[in-house]
Motif scaffolding. Sequence first.
Motif, short mmCIF file in Angstrom:
data_model
loop_
_atom_site.label_atom_id
_atom_site.label_comp_id
_atom_site.label_asym_id
_atom_site.label_seq_id
_atom_site.Cartn_x
_atom_site.Cartn_y
_atom_site.Cartn_z
N LEU A 247 15.75 30.87 34.37
CA LEU A 247 14.73 30.12 33.65
C LEU A 247 13.90 29.30 34.62
O LEU A 247 14.45 28.74 35.58
CB LEU A 247 15.37 29.19 32.61
N PRO A 248 12.59 29.22 34.39
CA PRO A 248 11.77 28.40 35.28
C PRO A 248 12.15 26.93 35.16
O PRO A 248 12.56 26.46 34.10
CB PRO A 248 10.35 28.66 34.77
N GLU A 249 12.03 26.21 36.26
CA GLU A 249 12.31 24.78 36.25
C GLU A 249 11.23 24.06 35.44
O GLU A 249 10.09 24.50 35.35
CB GLU A 249 12.32 24.23 37.69
N VAL A 250 11.64 22.93 34.85
CA VAL A 250 10.67 22.09 34.14
C VAL A 250 9.97 21.24 35.19
O VAL A 250 10.47 20.18 35.60
CB VAL A 250 11.35 21.21 33.07
N ASP A 266 5.44 14.95 31.77
CA ASP A 266 5.17 14.07 30.63
C ASP A 266 4.04 14.63 29.78
O ASP A 266 4.08 14.57 28.54
CB ASP A 266 4.80 12.66 31.12
N GLY A 267 3.03 15.18 30.44
CA GLY A 267 1.91 15.79 29.71
C GLY A 267 2.36 17.00 28.93
O GLY A 267 1.90 17.24 27.80
N LEU A 268 3.29 17.79 29.51
CA LEU A 268 3.83 18.96 28.83
C LEU A 268 4.59 18.54 27.58
O LEU A 268 4.41 19.12 26.49
CB LEU A 268 4.74 19.74 29.78
N ARG A 269 5.44 17.53 27.71
CA ARG A 269 6.22 17.08 26.55
C ARG A 269 5.29 16.49 25.47
O ARG A 269 5.51 16.68 24.27
CB ARG A 269 7.26 16.03 26.98
N ALA A 270 4.25 15.79 25.91
CA ALA A 270 3.29 15.22 24.95
C ALA A 270 2.56 16.33 24.21
O ALA A 270 2.30 16.23 23.00
CB ALA A 270 2.30 14.32 25.67
#
Length: 437
Positions: A247-250, A266-270
């Motif tokens: 799996l790719p890293e976050v 943080d932008g990804l989670r938002a």
Amino acid sequence: MAVNVETLEKLERKMTLSLPLDTIRGEVETRLRKLARTVKMDGFRPGKVPMSVVAQRYGYSVQYEVMNDKVGEAFFSAANEAQLRVAGQPTITEKDGAPEGQMAFDAVFEVFPEVKIGDLATAEVEKVSAATTDEAIDRTLDILRKQRRSFAQRAQGAAAEDGDRVTVDFVGKIDGEPFDGGKAEDFPFVIAEGQMLPEFETAVRGMKLGESKTFPLAFPADYHGKDVAGKTADFMVTVKKIEAAHLPEVNEQLAKSLGVADGSVDGLRADIKKNLEREIKFRLNARNKQAVMDALLAKSELDLPKASVQAELDRMIESARADLKARGMKDVEKLPMPEDGFRPQAERRVRLGLVVAELVKAAKLQATPEQIKAQVEELAASYEKPEEVVRYYYADNRRLADVEAMVIENNVTEHVLGQAKVTEKTLGFDELMGQSA
């Protein structure tokens, strides 16, 4: 023109119409003369065909058209004059015994019902709410990573694990005989993702490269393959490849690959949270709207026009056939589709449409241009280029009409919730999404 209307039963009415024969004949002659100017016949120049010849060739069809047009015009004119709200098309038949120089017709039709909506203050509605959680964001992030996973060959001697992609040859037999679909070569699947039956995955789990195994597999009674459903087969499987998932890293790279402008985690989670909130809102609206419509129907009394129900049945069956055709099924026109299977839903749709229309009229819940604009912008917000989606909706009146219907339903929902006895209930994210916890 003389008009007489009588009530047959409930919503069914009969209207008697009479038309002067001179009106019919005059219109027939007018249309035949017009036709004679353009009709083409062998042996005559265009526009020079004698009226007697034109009348002989086209007289019957023209008279049929005129009769339909004139009687239809007379019917709807009379219905409008009598302030009748006609549901569907009338059945019109010629009537014997008309006075000299007249033609008489009976038109049997239905009218829309009187809709009685009870006291909405006594209606009971359960209104649900839900919120996005960090756990839901984490789970969505895992799904996005899994969609972008890669596979690499496992080391020699390593056993297959859940999440591994294995490539196998297999052959199955029932009572020693092969069966359709029971054999494959170089067949890949990921263990524990439900692609294969549990017994098959259990047998392969723990096997090593080059290993073969024979095992029994009991097909469920409701298995889609009817020839093997409820039967037990003996399978031999050989593992030809075992690949572990990576799996790719976050990280920033993943965020950018998912279209996050600043490339931050943080932008990804938002961004995920925003999308989940949009989906939650959609599902809450749908569920609460359903509860409101159920309560509204429970408080309403009306008779259903048979013509409206039949029209809805025809639309639903046509839509079902179109869906099957789009899925690749052939000869869908010949496929029997009994109306009884569609009737309950058709009756509900007609009933709900009439009740909502009455409430919208009584409580002035029509959609405003501002509401329609806001709804279009909300629908467009989830797309990469929302301004193009906005133009798409405003370029077609039918699309805008669909949006208007959505707004009206929202207005009705808010109106009923503002009057009814509302019970608030908070749902977990999984429960709202229809997932198991």
